[in-house]
Design an enzyme around this catalytic site. Structure first.
Site, PDB file in Angstrom:
ATOM      1  N   CYS A   1      -4.111  43.736  58.370  1.00  0.00           N
ATOM      2  CA  CYS A   1      -2.918  43.155  58.974  1.00  0.00           C
ATOM      3  C   CYS A   1      -2.244  44.237  59.809  1.00  0.00           C
ATOM      4  CB  CYS A   1      -1.989  42.686  57.857  1.00  0.00           C
ATOM      5  SG  CYS A   1      -0.386  42.110  58.432  1.00  0.00           S
TER       6      CYS A   1
ATOM      7  N   CYS B   1      -3.131  40.830  66.391  1.00  0.00           N
ATOM      8  CA  CYS B   1      -2.778  40.306  65.065  1.00  0.00           C
ATOM      9  C   CYS B   1      -4.072  39.733  64.529  1.00  0.00           C
ATOM     10  CB  CYS B   1      -1.723  39.207  65.194  1.00  0.00           C
ATOM     11  SG  CYS B   1      -1.518  38.189  63.717  1.00  0.00           S
TER      12      CYS B   1
HETATM   13  N1  DGL Z   1      -2.195  38.951  60.397  1.00  0.00           N
HETATM   14  C1  DGL Z   1      -1.060  39.794  60.477  1.00  0.00           C
HETATM   15  C2  DGL Z   1      -1.130  40.813  61.575  1.00  0.00           C
HETATM   16  O1  DGL Z   1      -2.207  41.262  61.901  1.00  0.00           O
HETATM   17  C3  DGL Z   1       0.301  39.197  60.217  1.00  0.00           C
HETATM   18  C4  DGL Z   1       0.641  37.902  60.824  1.00  0.00           C
HETATM   19  C5  DGL Z   1       1.928  37.380  60.224  1.00  0.00           C
HETATM   20  O2  DGL Z   1       1.953  37.179  59.017  1.00  0.00           O
HETATM   21  O3  DGL Z   1       2.911  37.233  60.972  1.00  0.00           O
HETATM   22  O4  DGL Z   1      -0.133  41.236  62.104  1.00  0.00           O
END
Ligand code: DGL
Length: 272
Positions: free
Chosen positions: A75, A189
């Site tokens: 993430c 993301c």
């Molecule tokens: N998948 C995550 C990222 O790479 C977070 C997305 C979220 O929960 O807003 O930032």
């Protein structure tokens, strides 16, 4: 044996599956525990201290319950908020973070114009500022905070995903391979690769999409190798944990990784 312990992987939800997919391809002899914090998603529009707190709690849980030998923060938002603290608190644990692929994008772009899609949390972090500053002069980066897009992907809401992808790519410049056009789109993301087909459809084949799964997986391999932690006999098995809906995680794992159906799942798992 330390080498046979699983690798922990976590994200706010299903986005980290784009990283897990690359990890299983690169490291088929490892085993994994995937934690989806869907009960607290999305992270991208939450306060940084909240995301930091969740990340620290999840790491402790994965260490205590699963004795993980390495942690992949799948993430971007959680990496920006917590990677330094996780490394400081768990000095013997290899901790691998992810960041938007600006460096590869700067190397790939021919027009010199790159759009970076990420969460508000990632784009407003000090870590991202430093990354951007390190690439000053190498390309023109347009930054686009995509509020709601991770949540729409989490909910598998096709109409909303398309609507948001359209909204966030319209009006930031022309896409294509002409001199002033944006030819490279960074999916900053880990949820966004699951909207890759929509972006391709909207922007056309000249625009290259850049994500981080494969380089993160290769980096993980190198790190494990250097510490003699590669598992000689795992089977890319995944244990699933979530603070949200087990069914939703199962469905996403089946859809994106071809996994699911009867594998271990602990819907009420810590940290709650
Ligand atoms: N998948 C995550 C990222 O790479 C977070 C997305 C979220 O929960 O807003 O930032």
């Amino acid at each position: 044996m330390d080498r046979e312990r699983p690798i922990g992987v976590f994200d706010s939800g299903v986005g980290g599956l784009s990283i897990l997919r690359a990890l299983r391809a690169e490291l088929p002899q490892e085993n994994f525990v995937y934690f989806s914090d869907a009960g607290h998603a999305p992270y991208g529009e939450k306060r940084e201290d909240f995301v930091t707190g969740r990340s620290l709690a999840i790491a402790v849980d994965l260490l205590e319950q699963h004795r993980i030998k390495a942690l992949v923060i799948a993430c971007n938002t959680a990496t920006a908020a917590a990677v330094h603290l996780l490394r400081a608190r768990h000095t013997h644990l290899p901790v691998i973070g992810v960041e938007p692929a600006l460096k590869p994008a700067a190397a790939l772009t021919r027009t010199g114009h790159v759009a970076v899609l990420a969460t508000r949390g990632t784009l407003s972090s000090g870590k991202f500022d430093a990354l951007l500053a390190s690439l000053r002069g190498q390309a023109d980066f347009v930054l686009v905070p995509c509020d709601g897009l991770a949540a729409a992907i989490e909910d598998d809401d096709t109409a909303r995903i398309r609507d948001l992808c359209e909204r966030y790519t319209a009006g930031i410049g022309r896409f294509g391979n002409g001199p002033d056009e944006i030819d490279t789109l960074v999916l900053g993301c880990t949820h966004y690769p699951f909207a890759g087909d929509v972006f391709r459809d909207l922007l056309g084949p000249q625009v290259q999409l850049v994500e981080t799964g494969a380089p993160v997986a290769r980096h993980t391999r190198r790190l494990l190798q250097a510490q003699d932690l590669l598992n000689p006999q795992g089977s890319a098995h995944v244990q699933w944990q979530t603070s949200g809906s087990a069914q939703a995680l199962h469905a996403a794992a089946a859809r994106w990784l071809g996994l699911g159906g009867g594998r271990s799942m602990d819907p009420g798992s810590r940290p709650g």
